[in-house]
Write a protein that holds these residues in place. Structure first.
Motif, short mmCIF file in Angstrom:
data_model
loop_
_atom_site.label_atom_id
_atom_site.label_comp_id
_atom_site.label_asym_id
_atom_site.label_seq_id
_atom_site.Cartn_x
_atom_site.Cartn_y
_atom_site.Cartn_z
N VAL A 73 17.20 26.44 -15.30
CA VAL A 73 18.64 26.22 -15.31
C VAL A 73 19.04 25.74 -16.71
CG1 VAL A 73 20.57 24.99 -14.27
CG2 VAL A 73 18.58 25.62 -12.87
N THR A 74 19.92 26.47 -17.35
CA THR A 74 20.36 26.14 -18.70
C THR A 74 21.84 25.76 -18.67
OG1 THR A 74 18.78 27.71 -19.65
CG2 THR A 74 20.58 26.97 -21.06
N VAL A 75 22.16 24.59 -19.21
CA VAL A 75 23.55 24.16 -19.37
C VAL A 75 23.84 24.09 -20.86
CG1 VAL A 75 25.30 22.42 -18.84
CG2 VAL A 75 23.40 22.83 -17.24
N TRP A 76 24.63 25.02 -21.35
CA TRP A 76 24.89 25.10 -22.79
C TRP A 76 25.61 23.84 -23.29
CZ3 TRP A 76 22.16 28.65 -25.01
CH2 TRP A 76 21.79 29.80 -24.29
N GLU A 94 19.99 17.80 -23.07
CA GLU A 94 19.32 16.76 -22.27
C GLU A 94 19.15 17.20 -20.81
OE1 GLU A 94 23.67 16.12 -21.69
OE2 GLU A 94 22.35 16.68 -23.34
N LEU A 95 20.02 18.11 -20.37
CA LEU A 95 19.88 18.64 -19.00
C LEU A 95 18.96 19.85 -18.95
CD1 LEU A 95 23.61 18.44 -17.77
CD2 LEU A 95 21.69 16.92 -17.20
N THR A 96 18.98 20.60 -20.02
CA THR A 96 18.21 21.85 -20.03
C THR A 96 16.72 21.58 -20.22
OG1 THR A 96 20.08 23.06 -20.94
CG2 THR A 96 17.91 24.07 -21.18
N GLU A 135 27.12 28.02 -7.88
CA GLU A 135 27.12 26.75 -7.16
C GLU A 135 26.83 25.58 -8.08
OE1 GLU A 135 24.98 24.55 -3.33
OE2 GLU A 135 24.72 26.71 -3.65
N VAL A 136 25.83 25.73 -8.97
CA VAL A 136 25.50 24.64 -9.89
C VAL A 136 26.67 24.37 -10.83
CG1 VAL A 136 23.98 23.97 -11.80
CG2 VAL A 136 23.01 25.05 -9.76
N ALA A 137 27.29 25.40 -11.35
CA ALA A 137 28.44 25.21 -12.25
C ALA A 137 29.58 24.51 -11.53
CB ALA A 137 28.89 26.55 -12.80
N PRO A 163 31.52 23.39 -17.48
CA PRO A 163 30.12 23.62 -17.83
C PRO A 163 29.77 25.11 -17.84
CG PRO A 163 30.29 22.87 -15.57
CD PRO A 163 31.67 22.76 -16.17
N GLN A 164 29.01 25.52 -18.84
CA GLN A 164 28.52 26.90 -18.94
C GLN A 164 27.05 26.90 -18.51
OE1 GLN A 164 29.66 29.04 -22.55
NE2 GLN A 164 31.05 27.35 -23.07
N VAL A 165 26.79 27.52 -17.39
CA VAL A 165 25.47 27.45 -16.76
C VAL A 165 24.85 28.84 -16.69
CG1 VAL A 165 24.21 26.79 -14.67
CG2 VAL A 165 26.22 25.47 -15.40
N ASP A 166 23.55 28.89 -16.93
CA ASP A 166 22.78 30.12 -16.77
C ASP A 166 21.55 29.79 -15.91
OD1 ASP A 166 21.98 32.80 -17.06
OD2 ASP A 166 20.62 32.25 -18.69
N VAL A 167 21.24 30.65 -14.95
CA VAL A 167 20.09 30.45 -14.07
C VAL A 167 19.22 31.70 -14.11
CG1 VAL A 167 19.29 30.02 -11.70
CG2 VAL A 167 21.36 28.89 -12.56
N SER A 168 17.92 31.51 -14.34
CA SER A 168 16.97 32.62 -14.32
C SER A 168 15.70 32.17 -13.60
CB SER A 168 16.64 33.08 -15.74
OG SER A 168 16.05 32.03 -16.48
#
Length: 372
Positions: free
Chosen positions: A90-93, A97-99, A142-144, A154-159
């Motif tokens: 999970v990446t939060v641009w 600290e979260l990524t 859902e996370v965003a 928040p800009q979120v990417d999930v892979s």
């Protein structure tokens, strides 16, 4: 002396069939009350077809029929669903600290979020998120949405960093049988065989078996690679089992008036009727009836309540050019090829049993005359 020879010969000729070669068990001496069971008529269970130029298309049974519609899926029908054991990244641009909370030295698999036995992942600020059975797009949304309570837009990417929940099984005559993961890239039959190192030398690529939900489907890898038949290159699903049988495990039986009765392995490319006859040395020219070349095959509809158990195909090889037709007739596993004997050959077998007796009788009389 001539009458003494001809009279028994005439009597035995009338009853020649009783002296024909074959198995026999005498039971009358053991149980006088025994009665032989009446002969049963099985003709109503047999469907007879003739193999010839006029109906060759109907007589030849396709090696592998097309797979049923329910397994013919397009790539667009495939969506990877997250499962227990998968690792998500999970990446939060603009929020490193979260990524990467554990530092940049760790790989995505090591630093990612493992889906636990409940189908959840834990993420800072928002706590547990149920992800099992969802796509990465659904999890991202859902996370965003939940992070928006703590972060502005928040800009979120999930892979998926590691695919561990979905797998297929490849067994049999392949170089590296084993368990292989399914990824978010659609996997088809050819892909699975390639992952397993390709076919073994003796692998029967015409009868690859796909087992899905307890049901077996027969697929032809040969049709895919040689004829470009995309229908047999089916899209695989989690839990599928691919088995490539050995070609030597599939056999046909050649009996009757041939040079050498044999059981022939079909090999990876199968056998035609012409190849089977040729491999046993051809027909016995003196004993065989070339008009009576039969292929006996268990019917696909055979069952306890079926009225059609056997398919019988007949080919007339009196004209040698009919071998071209025979070379187009593909044999199936456990087919029986039988070549009947000519009527004269059957009669000669009866005579061959009688000749020694008459020779002894003739020589015996000659010996008596010589002593007199």
């Amino acid at each position: 002396m001539v009458l003494r020879i001809l009279l028994p010969l005439a009597l035995l000729t009338l009853q020649g069939c009783a002296f024909a070669p074959g198995s026999h068990i005498e039971t009358s001496g053991w149980n006088p009350d025994y009665e032989a069971p009446p002969e049963e008529d099985f003709s109503h269970l047999v469907n007879v077809s003739r193999i010839g130029p006029a109906n060759l298309r109907q007589a030849i049974v396709a090696e592998i029929p097309s797979p049923p519609e329910e397994i013919l899926l397009e790539d667009s029908d495939f969506q990877y669903r997250i499962g227990i054991g998968d690792v998500l990244q999970v990446t939060v641009w603009d929020h490193p600290e979260l990524t990467i909370p554990a530092g940049s030295e760790r790989s995505s698999q090591e630093s990612g979020n493992v889906v636990n036995e409940n189908g959840d992942i834990y993420y800072p600020y928002i706590g547990y998120v149920n992800v099992a059975g969802k796509t990465t797009q659904q999890v991202r949304e859902e996370v965003a949405d939940r992070l928006s309570d703590f972060l502005e837009a928040p800009q979120v990417d999930v892979s998926v960093a590691a695919f561990r929940s979905q797998r297929i099984y490849v067994s049999g005559a392949v170089e590296t049988p084993g368990v292989y993961p399914l990824t978010n890239i659609p996997t088809r039959l050819v892909d699975a065989i390639s992952q397993a190192g390709g076919l073994d030398e003796n692998g029967d690529w015409r009868h690859v078996v796909l087992t899905r939900d307890g049901r077996d489907y027969s697929l032809s890898l040969k049709d895919v690679l040689e004829k470009g038949n995309k229908q047999h290159n089916v899209l695989l699903q989690s839990g599928d089992v691919i088995n490539v049988p050995l070609g030597n495990d599939r056999k046909v039986f050649v009996l009757g008036e041939v040079a050498s009765t044999q059981t022939l392995p079909m090999g990876r490319n199968g056998l035609t009727l012409a190849e089977a006859i040729s491999n046993v040395g051809g027909l016995n020219e003196r004993q065989s009836d070339a008009t009576g070349v039969f292929v006996v095959r268990r019917s696909e509809q055979a069952g306890p309540d079926s009225e059609h158990l056997i398919d019988l195909y007949q080919l007339n090889l009196k004209d040698a050019t009919a071998m071209v037709v025979a070379d187009s007739f593909t044999l199936n596993n456990r087919d029986l090829v039988y070549v009947t004997a000519a009527p004269l050959a059957r009669w000669n077998r009866v005579i061959s049993l009688l000749v020694p007796s008459f020779s002894a009788l003739f020589l015996g009389d000659s010996a008596v005359n010589l002593t007199e």
